[in-house]
Enzyme design. Structure first.
Site, PDB file in Angstrom:
ATOM      1  N   HIS A  67       0.833  -1.207   0.000  1.00 57.52           N
ATOM      2  CA  HIS A  67       0.000   0.000   0.000  1.00 57.52           C
ATOM      3  C   HIS A  67       0.867   1.256   0.000  1.00 57.52           C
ATOM      4  CE1 HIS A  67       0.702  -0.764   4.284  1.00 57.52           C
ATOM      5  NE2 HIS A  67       0.430   0.495   4.525  1.00 57.52           N
ATOM      6  N   HIS A  72       6.037   1.664   3.744  1.00 51.23           N
ATOM      7  CA  HIS A  72       5.948   0.478   2.894  1.00 51.23           C
ATOM      8  C   HIS A  72       6.461   0.725   1.468  1.00 51.23           C
ATOM      9  CE1 HIS A  72       3.625  -2.135   5.683  1.00 51.23           C
ATOM     10  NE2 HIS A  72       3.417  -0.961   6.236  1.00 51.23           N
ATOM     11  N   HIS A 156      -7.456  -1.186   5.650  1.00 50.95           N
ATOM     12  CA  HIS A 156      -6.341  -0.314   6.065  1.00 50.95           C
ATOM     13  C   HIS A 156      -6.346   1.073   5.410  1.00 50.95           C
ATOM     14  CE1 HIS A 156      -2.650   0.741   7.985  1.00 50.95           C
ATOM     15  NE2 HIS A 156      -2.041   0.926   6.833  1.00 50.95           N
ATOM     16  N   ASP A 177      -0.267  -4.133   5.708  1.00 51.92           N
ATOM     17  CA  ASP A 177      -1.089  -3.716   6.847  1.00 51.92           C
ATOM     18  C   ASP A 177      -2.542  -3.999   6.489  1.00 51.92           C
ATOM     19  OD1 ASP A 177       1.230  -2.904   7.932  1.00 51.92           O
ATOM     20  OD2 ASP A 177       0.844  -0.751   7.795  1.00 51.92           O
ATOM     21  N   GLU A 202       1.350  -8.663   9.602  1.00 54.49           N
ATOM     22  CA  GLU A 202       1.732  -7.529  10.445  1.00 54.49           C
ATOM     23  C   GLU A 202       1.197  -7.792  11.843  1.00 54.49           C
ATOM     24  OE1 GLU A 202      -0.250  -4.302  11.446  1.00 54.49           O
ATOM     25  OE2 GLU A 202      -2.021  -4.451  10.164  1.00 54.49           O
TER      26      GLU A 202
END
Lengths: 620, 641
Positions: A67, A72, A156, A177, A202
Site C-alpha cells: 500500500h 511500505h 487499512h 497492513d 503484520e
C-alpha cells in the site's frame, strides 16, 4: 525437503520500514520497500547491499508493494533509481496513483525544508513509477511461467492489498497492513481459504483488543462537540491520506445529524487531491459508499470547507484538519503555535507520533515548547490522543489465521515483546509454527510438497466403481454370520476410511513426468510384453447332486458374498466372477471338482474366492 | 463434452456446455427482435397511434378485435411488448452449476433462467458487467412499466397463418413473454458472484473458469474453461479495435482444445470507424441547418465514444454551444459508473487517473454543462434547459418504448430533423415502420466494434484451436446480402456448427486426471528401470476424494496390500532356469515335455502341471501353499516391476 527463506530488511521485530526478502521455489521476491520515519540518516532506508553483491535486477524476480504508506513504499525510488533495479514492481491501481503523490511530498519536505542533498528527485519518482505493473484484486497474475501472485482486499487504506504468492505447490501470503473490521469508508480485509505454507502477518496491535470502534468514535465526537460548545477551537493534525477521510466522514455526518453550524476546515492541497482520488477509486471503498455514490458521494463533504491561512485568527469556534500529522512542520504547527496558549482550545492527535516531534512532546505532557528561532509557546490547550489507525488487533490477526489456514505463521511489523506474546498464543491455539525474525535474521521454513501425478481415466473410473475398502470387511467376510456384527462393531474404523478406495496400477516415470495407468494399459506405454501368469486351483468337494445344482448353489453363495452383479453364469457348469476369475465344475464321481482359475493380476479376488469356496465346501 | 444451443440469434447467445459432470451456461442473451412487431408505447397518449385502424383477418372471430392495428399497410400488435427468452425444455435450468456471462448485453435474459426454475447455481460476471447490466435491465423495466397498457393481446398467436408478412413468419410467438419486473432483476442478480479478469474460479472442484478481457465493452470478457488436461475457450462479443475498453487478451485463448466463437459483428458490411465519421458529419450538418438530431441508444457502450468524438467534432466546427441531452432513467448512473471503472479501460484512459483526470471526457462535458443527463422528458429542469437545435441521446434503440418514441412523434414531421441509428441491433426501416409517414431524415450509421469475419478468420489462425465451433449461420452470407460470400466464416477446415435447439457432441474425451501423491507414498515406491529415462513401479494406494479432488495415500490395511500383486512379470521365461530353481527348492521330480508352441512341466508327486508358452505361464495345482511357492519361484525367473 524444500524450504521458504525469509529475511526482513526492515519491520523485523519493529514497526516501520517494511522490507522483507523472500525466497520461495527458487524465486526471490521483495515484499514492500519502506523507509523508517524515525531516522534522518542511512538507517532510514533498508540495506540493499545485504541482498546481493551483483545487480538487484539479476537477483530479484519482482517487488510487491502492499500500500501507499511511506513505511511500505518510501524507499522505492531510492532502490530502483539510485541503487538500480529494472525488474517488475507490482501494486494496485490506487497505490500506483497515490504512491508518487506521497513520495513527492516527502521529497519536498526532505529537500526543500530540511535541505537534504543526495535524495531522489521528482524525475526519479516518475521513472520509478514507470516500472510499476498494476494488479487487480483476485486476478491471478503470472510474473513468469512459475511464479504467480494474487491480490486480496486488505482494508487499512485505499488500495491496500494482501498478496498470495505461489511457485508450483509452495505458497505464502503477505498481509501488508490490514484491518479486519470495516470502517466508515473502507471494507474489511478478506481472503479465501488458500492454505498457504506461510502467512507473513503484520502485528502492530499484537496484544491489543481494541475497545469497540463505536465507543472511540463517540468519544471523539463528544470531545470535539464539547470544545466547540464552549467556544474553543479544535486542531486535528493529520496526514493527507488515510485516516483524515475517515474522520471527515465521521464529523461531516455528525454535523449533519446534530445540525451544527460551527465551521469545519481542512487544509488545501494534499487532502483535496486525496479526496479526488477517493472519488475515482470508489470501487475500493466499502459497500455502503459504493451503493450510494451515484447520488451522494461521501467524499463531497457538506460541512467541510477548504481552509485559508487567514482563518487562523478568526474569532469563535472552529474545527481544522491540518497537515502534517505529527506537528513537526507546516500549517498544523503554525496553527498550533497560534492556539496553544488558550485553555479553551483543543488538539486531538489521531495517530502515532515519532520521537522528536512537537506531537510527541505534547503527548508526553510538555507544558512549554521551545522552537529553533528561540521562540517558545505555552501549552495550555487540552491535548487528546485517540488512535484511529486501521490495523488488525490480536483478535483480527487470529481471525485471519483461522480463515486462511496457513501451515506456518511469521509475525513482522510489530514490537518484539508483544509479538512474543502473540506468537505463543498462535502456536498454542493453532498448533503450528510461528516465527518472528529480527532485521537481517533469516528464517527457514521447511515445506512439504505433494507430488502431482496423472492417473488414466479408465483406471480412475474403475477404482471409483469398486466397493469402498475398510479394514474390517476383508478380514471378516469369510463367514456371513460374523460379518454383520463385526462391521457394526467396527463402525468408527469404517468411518475413518470411509472415502478410501484401493487403487492398484502401474506408475510410470518418463522424463520426470509421473503417470499411473491400469496394469493392462501399462504394457503398451512401457513397450514390453506382459508375461501372463495364470493359476488354476483344484478343489475337490463331496457334493453328490448333479453339476448344475452345485453351479447354481455356488452362484447363490458368491452373489451373497460379492454382490449379484459380480457373478455371472456362463453355462450349466461354468461361472465367471467380475469377468476375470473363472469357475469350472467337473463331475468326478462320487464327488465334484471345482476348478478356480485366475490371473496374477486378480490374485486378490482369486484368493478371496478360494477362501469362500473352501470354507463352505470342505471335503470331509 | 456436449453443447446445447438455446438461442437462434448468435448475437444473443445462450449455450449450455456439459463437461466432467458439470453443467455450464455460456451467456443468456435476450432476443428483443420481437418488439418490432408491437406498437410503440408513447409517453403521453398519441392521437396518431390511437387512430390507427384496427385490423382483423378475414376468417378470425371477433375476439381478435383490437389486438392488431395497421399503419401504412404494416400490421402491429397493440399490446405491451413481448420478448423471446432462451429455449427452455432442452436443459433443466435447475441442473446448471454456473452461468458465465461475457458482457452486459449477454445477460438480459437472466431472470428467465434463474427465477422460478429451481436454479441453484452461481452467475459469474465482472463488476462492470453486473453494474451496467443492471442499468440496462432497470431501464428496460422502467420504460415498459411507466407506459402501462390496459390490454395484453395474445389471441393473435392462434391465427398466425391468417396474418400478413412479416408477422406470419415470426418464430415461436407462444414462447414470448412479457418483460420482467424490478423484483425479478434483484432476485436474478442475487445469484451473481463478481469475478476479476484472470481470476481462477473453481467450479465444483472439477473445473476452473477464468474471465479474460475481450476488448468489446466495459468489463466484457471471454471465458476459459479448463480441467487439468483440457481447455475450452468461449469467445463472445470481442473486439480487436481500439476503443474505450481494455484490449482483448488473445494469448490466454491460444491452443484451446475447443474454441466456441459467437456474437460476431451484426453489420459486417459497415466499417465502424467510417460510420463514426459519418455520424459526426450528419449530426453537425443537421444542427447547423437548425435541425435537431435524435440518437436512439442504449444507456452505456458506444454512446461514450459518441459523446467523445461528437463533442470534438463540434468543437472543430465551432458548434460547441449546441447542447447535448442524455435522456434515460439511468443516464446519471451510467455516467457515474463509467468513470469509476478505470481499471477496466484502455491504458490511455486508465493513464488519466494517474494525472487526476477522469478517464472519460464526458465527466468534463457534464461538469461544464455541455452534456446534460436527465431521467426523462418530465424530469425536473428539462423543460427549462431544453433549447433547439439540440442533440438528444435516448432510449430505446428499438423505438418501441422510452423517450425516443416521444421525440420521433415530436420531431417527425420536420425534414430538417434527423434520427441517427448507431446501434446495430435493430433494422432502421423496421424501427421506423409504425411512425410512417415521416418527414424526419433517417441516417443509418451502425457502429459495431465486434469482430467482423476477416478479423475473426485472422484471430482463429492465430489462436490455433484444436476444434472450432460456430453458429451454423456464420457459414452462409447474411440474408440481407446473399451474394456477399465474403461475409462468411469460410475457413480451410470446416468448423463444427450448431443451431437453435441442437445438441452437439464436441468430441473431447478425457484421458487423464490429476491426482496428488502423498510424500509418504512417493518415498515407499520401488522404481525399476526399464530403459534410460523410463522407470516404473507397481503401486497400490488408498484413493481419497474430497470436493472432486483426488489424493493417493499409503494403504494402512496390511491385509489388502498382501492380496494385491506387488510386481508384474514381463518377457519370456527360460524353462531350464525354472527347472533348476525348482530343484533348488526341493522339487526334483519335474518332467519336461516340449510340444509345438508350448512346454509342459509336470510335478507328478505334487499333482502340479505348469504350461509355459510365449509370454504366458499357467500353473494348475490343488494346494494353495505350494501354488504360492511356485509363484514366487516363477517370479524370480522373470523380469518384473
Amino acid at each position: 525437503m524444500p524450504e521458504i527463506k525469509v529475511t526482513p530488511l526492515g519491520a523485523g521485530q519493529d514497526v516501520g520500514r517494511s522490507c522483507i526478502l523472500v525466497t520461495i521455489g527458487g524465486k526471490n521476491i521483495m515484499l514492500d520497500c519502506g523507509m523508517h520515519m524515525g531516522y534522518n540518516d542511512d538507517r532510514r532506508f533498508p540495506d540493499f547491499s545485504y541482498i546481493t553483491d551483483g545487480p538487484l535486477t539479476d537477483y530479484l524476480d519482482c517487488i510487491i508493494i502492499s500500500h501507499f504508506h511511506l513505511d511500505h513504499c518510501g524507499a522505492l525510488p531510492y532502490m530502483t533509481e539510485m541503487v538500480g533495479y529494472n525488474g517488475p514492481i507490482y501494486m494496485t491501481q490506487p497505490t500506483k496513483a497515490l504512491c508518487p503523490v506521497l513520495l513527492e511530498d516527502m521529497r519536498k519536505v526532505a529537500v526543500e525544508r530540511k535541505g537534504e542533498t543526495n535524495f531522489f528527485t521528482s524525475v526519479m519518482i516518475k521513472d520509478c513509477m514507470k516500472k510499476v505493473v498494476t494488479v487487480t484484486l483476485h486476478e491471478t497474475l503470472q510474473v513468469d511461467s512459475d511464479l504467480e501472485i494474487k491480490a486480496y482486499y486488505a482494508g487499512h487504506v485505499l488500495g491496500a492489498a494482501m498478496f498470495h504468492i505461489r511457485v508450483g505447490s509452495q505458497s505464502l501470503v503477505y498481509t501488508g497492513d490490514y484491518n479486519m473490521t470495516p470502517d466508515r469508508h473502507l471494507g474489511a480485509a478478506w481472503i479465501d481459504k488458500c492454505r498457504p505454507d506461510l502467512l507473513i502477518s503484520e502485528s502492530t496491535y499484537a496484544t491489543t483488543i481494541r475497545d469497540s470502534k463505536r465507543c472511540r468514535e463517540r468519544d471523539f465526537l463528544k470531545k470535539v462537540h464539547d470544545a466547540v460548545d464552549r467556544g474553543g477551537k479544535v486542531l486535528i493534525p493529520v496526514f493527507a491520506l488515510g485516516r483524515v477521510q475517515e474522520l471527515c466522514i465521521l464529523l461531516d455526518t455528525y454535523w449533519d445529524r446534530m445540525n451544527l453550524k460551527v465551521p469545519i476546515y481542512f487544509t488545501m492541497g494534499l487532502a483535496e487531491t486525496a479526496n479526488k482520488y477517493y472519488r475515482m477509486f470508489i470501487t475500493w471503498t466499502n459497500q455502503k459508499i459504493r451503493r450510494t455514490f451515484v447520488h451522494r458521494n461521501m467524499f463531497d463533504f457538506k460541512h467541510i470547507k477548504p481552509f485559508d491561512k487567514s482563518y487562523m485568527d478568526n474569532p469563535g469556534p472552529m474545527v481544522v484538519f491540518a497537515t502534517p500529522g505529527m506537528l513537526h512542520a507546516g500549517l498544523s504547527l503554525a496553527i498550533f503555535k497560534k492556539w496553544a496558549s488558550n485553555a479553551n482550545n483543543m488538539v486531538i492527535m489521531p495517530g502515532y507520533c515519532v520521537q522528536g516531534t512537537v506531537g510527541h512532546k505534547i503527548l508526553n505532557g510538555a507544558k512549554k515548547i521551545d522552537f529553533e528561532n528561540r521562540t517558545s509557546v505555552e501549552v495550555n490547550l487540552t491535548v487528546e490522543y485517540m488512535s484511529f489507525s486501521a490495523h488488525a488487533d490480536a483478535k483480527g490477526i487470529m481471525q485471519l489465521i483461522r480463515h486462511c489456514e496457513p501451515k506456518n505463521v511469521m509475525l513482522v511489523h510489530g514490537e518484539n515483546a508483544k509479538m512474543e506474546f502473540l506468537k505463543q498464543k498462535i502456536m498454542q491455539e493453532f498448533n503450528i509454527n510461528c516465527y518472528k525474525p529480527g532485521n537481517g535474521e533469516t528464517s527457514i521454513i521447511p515445506v512439504s510438497i505433494d507430488l502431482d501425478v496423472e492417473v488414466s481415466l479408465p483406471l480412475l473410473k474403475h477404482t471409483m466403481a469398486l466397493p469402498t475398502s475398510s479394514s474390517s470387511s476383508s478380514s471378516s467376510s469369510s463367514s456371513s454370520s460374523s460379518s454383520s456384527s463385526s462391521s457394526r462393531g467396527n463402525n468408527t474404523e469404517e468411518n475413518r476410511t470411509k472415502k478410501q478406495k484401493v487403487l492398484h496400477g502401474v506408475l510410470i516415470m518418463k522424463n520426470n513426468n509421473l503417470r499411473i495407468v491400469g496394469v493392462n494399459e501399462a504394457w503398451g506405454d512401457l513397450g514390453v510384453t506382459a508375461h501372463n501368469l495364470r493359476f488354476t486351483e483344484r478343489i475337490e468337494v463331496d457334493e453328490t447332486g448333479p453339476v448344475p445344482a452345485l453351479t447354481s448353489a455356488l452362484h447363490t453363495l458368491l452373489s451373497q458374498k460379492l454382490g449379484s452383479s459380480q457373478v455371472q453364469a456362463v453355462n450349466e457348469f461354468q461361472l465367471s466372477v467380475a469377468d476375470s476369475v473363472f469357475i469350472n465344475i467337473q463331475d468326478d464321481e462320487p464327488g465334484k471338482t471345482i476348478l478356480l482359475s485366475w490371473t496374477h493380476q486378480d490374485e486378490g479376488l482369486g484368493s478371496k474366492l478360494l477362501d469362500i469356496i473352501k470354507s463352505n465346501y470342505k471335503k470331509s | 463434452m456436449k453443447l446445447y444451443c438455446l438461442s437462434g440469434h448468435p448475437n444473443k447467445p445462450c449455450n449450455v456446455v456439459t463437461f466432467k459432470s458439470v453443467t455450464l451456461m455460456l451467456d443468456c442473451g435476450l432476443d428483443m427482435s420481437s418488439v418490432s412487431h408491437f406498437l410503440p408505447l408513447p409517453l403521453v397518449a398519441s392521437h396518431r397511434l390511437g387512430s390507427l385502424s384496427t385490423w382483423v383477418p378475414r376468417d378470425a372471430d371477433s375476439q381478435l378485435e383490437g389486438e392488431l392495428r395497421e399503419c401504412m399497410s404494416r400490421i402491429f400488435i397493440d399490446s405491451p411488448p413481448e420478448i423471446g427468452p432462451p429455449t427452455s425444455g432442452l436443459v433443466d435450468f435447475a441442473e446448471v452449476d454456473a452461468i458465465l456471462v461475457s458482457n452486459y448485453l449477454s445477460m438480459l435474459a437472466l431472470p428467465f433462467i434463474t427465477n422460478g426454475t429451481g436454479f441453484k447455481g452461481v452467475v459469474l460476471m465482472t463488476e462492470p458487467t453486473m453494474q451496467v447490466g443492471r442499468i440496462f435491465m432497470e431501464e428496460l423495466v422502467e420504460y415498459i412499466e411507466r407506459t402501462p397498457k390496459a390490454r395484453h393481446a395474445y389471441r393473435w398467436k392462434h391465427y398466425l397463418r391468417s396474418l400478413p408478412q412479416p408477422l406470419c413468419d415470426v418464430k415461436g410467438p407462444k414462447t414470448w413473454q412479457q418483460a420482467y419486473s424490478l423484483k425479478d432483476i434483484n432476485s436474478a442478480l442475487s445469484h451473481v458472484q463478481i469475478v476479476a479478469y484472470n481470476e481462477k474460479i473453481d467450479i465444483c472442484g472439477a473445473l476452473k473458469v477464468t474471465a479474460v478481457s475481450s476488448g468489446f465493452c466495459l468489463g466484457s470478457c471471454n471465458w476459459l474453461i479448463s480441467s487439468d488436461h483440457e481447455k475450452l475457450a468461449y469467445l463472445s462479443g470481442s473486439s480487436t479495435l481500439t476503443t474505450h475498453p481494455r484490449p482483448i487478451d488473445q494469448t490466454s485463448l491460444k491452443n484451446a482444445d475447443v474454441l466456441i466463437m459467437t456474437a460476431l459483428n451484426h453489420t459486417p458490411m459497415f466499417n465502424p470507424d467510417s460510420m463514426l465519421g459519418e455520424f459526426c458529419v450528419a449530426v453537425a450538418q443537421t444542427v447547423r441547418s437548425g435541425g435537431n438530431a435524435l440518437v436512439p441508444c442504449y444507456p452505456s457502450g458506444v454512446v461514450y465514444d459518441l459523446f467523445e468524438c461528437l463533442s470534438n467534432h463540434l468543437d472543430n466546427l465551432g458548434l460547441s454551444l449546441i447542447p447535448m441531452y442524455f435522456v434515460s432513467p439511468m443516464a446519471e448512473s451510467s455516467l457515474a459508473y463509467s468513470n469509476i471503472f478505470s481499471e477496466w479501460l484502455s491504458s490511455s484512459k486508465q493513464g488519466k487517473v494517474y494525472n487526476m483526470d477522469d478517464p472519460f471526457p464526458h465527466a468534463h462535458l457534464t461538469r461544464t454543462g455541455r452534456l446534460k443527463p436527465f431521467k426523462s422528458l418530465h424530469a425536473e429542469g428539462f423543460s427549462s434547459e431544453y433549447r433547439q437545435p439540440c442533440i438528444v441521446f435516448c432510449g430505446h434503440p428499438s423505438l418501441r418504448f422510452g423517450d425516443a418514441v416521444h421525440f420521433i412523434e415530436m420531431w417527425g414531421n420536420n425534414p430538417q430533423n434527423a434520427v441517427l441509428f448507431t446501434e446495430p441491433e435493430f433494422d432502421f426501416a423496421e424501427a421506423l415502420a409504425p411512425f410512417q409517414p415521416l418527414a424526419m431524415r433517417p441516417v443509418y450509421c451502425p457502429i459495431d466494434t465486434s469482430l467482423n469475419f476477416t478479423q475473426a478468420r485472422k484471430l482463429i489462425s492465430e489462436l490455433k484451436p484444436g476444434k472450432l465451433v460456430v453458429p451454423e449461420m456464420y457459414l452462409r452470407p447474411p440474408p440481407s446480402a446473399p451474394h456477399r460470400t465474403d461475409l462468411t466464416l469460410n475457413l480451410e477446415e470446416t468448423p463444427l456448427t450448431y443451431s437453435e435447439c441442437q445438441v452437439l457432441d464436441l468430441g473431447i474425451h478425457r484421458r487423464l486426471e490429476s491426482v496428488k501423491l502423498a510424500p509418504g507414498l512417493a518415498l515407499a515406491l520401488n522404481l525399476s528401470n526399464i530403459r534410460p529415462g523410463l522407470s516404473t513401479a507397481t503401486i497400490s494406494a488408498g484413493l481419497h476424494v474430497q470436493d472432486n479432488k483426488y489424493v493417493l495415500k499409503p494403504l494402512e490395511d496390511e491385509d489388502t496390500i498382501s492380496k494385491l500383486p506387488n510386481s508384474y512379470p514381463y518377457g519370456n521365461l527360460s524353462v531350464d532356469d525354472l527347472v533348476q530353481r525348482l530343484a533348488q527348492a526341493g522339487l526334483t521330480d519335474a518332467r519336461v515335455e516340449e510340444l509345438p508352441g508350448v512346454c509342459i512341466i509336470t510335478l507328478e508327486n505334487e499333482d502340479v502341471i505348469i504350461k509355459i508358452s510365449d509370454a504366458s505361464t499357467h500353473i494348475i495345482c490343488s494346494n494353495t501353499k505350494l501354488r504360492e511357492k511356485l509363484r514366487d519361484i516363477l517370479l524370480e525367473c522373470l523380469s518384473s516391476f
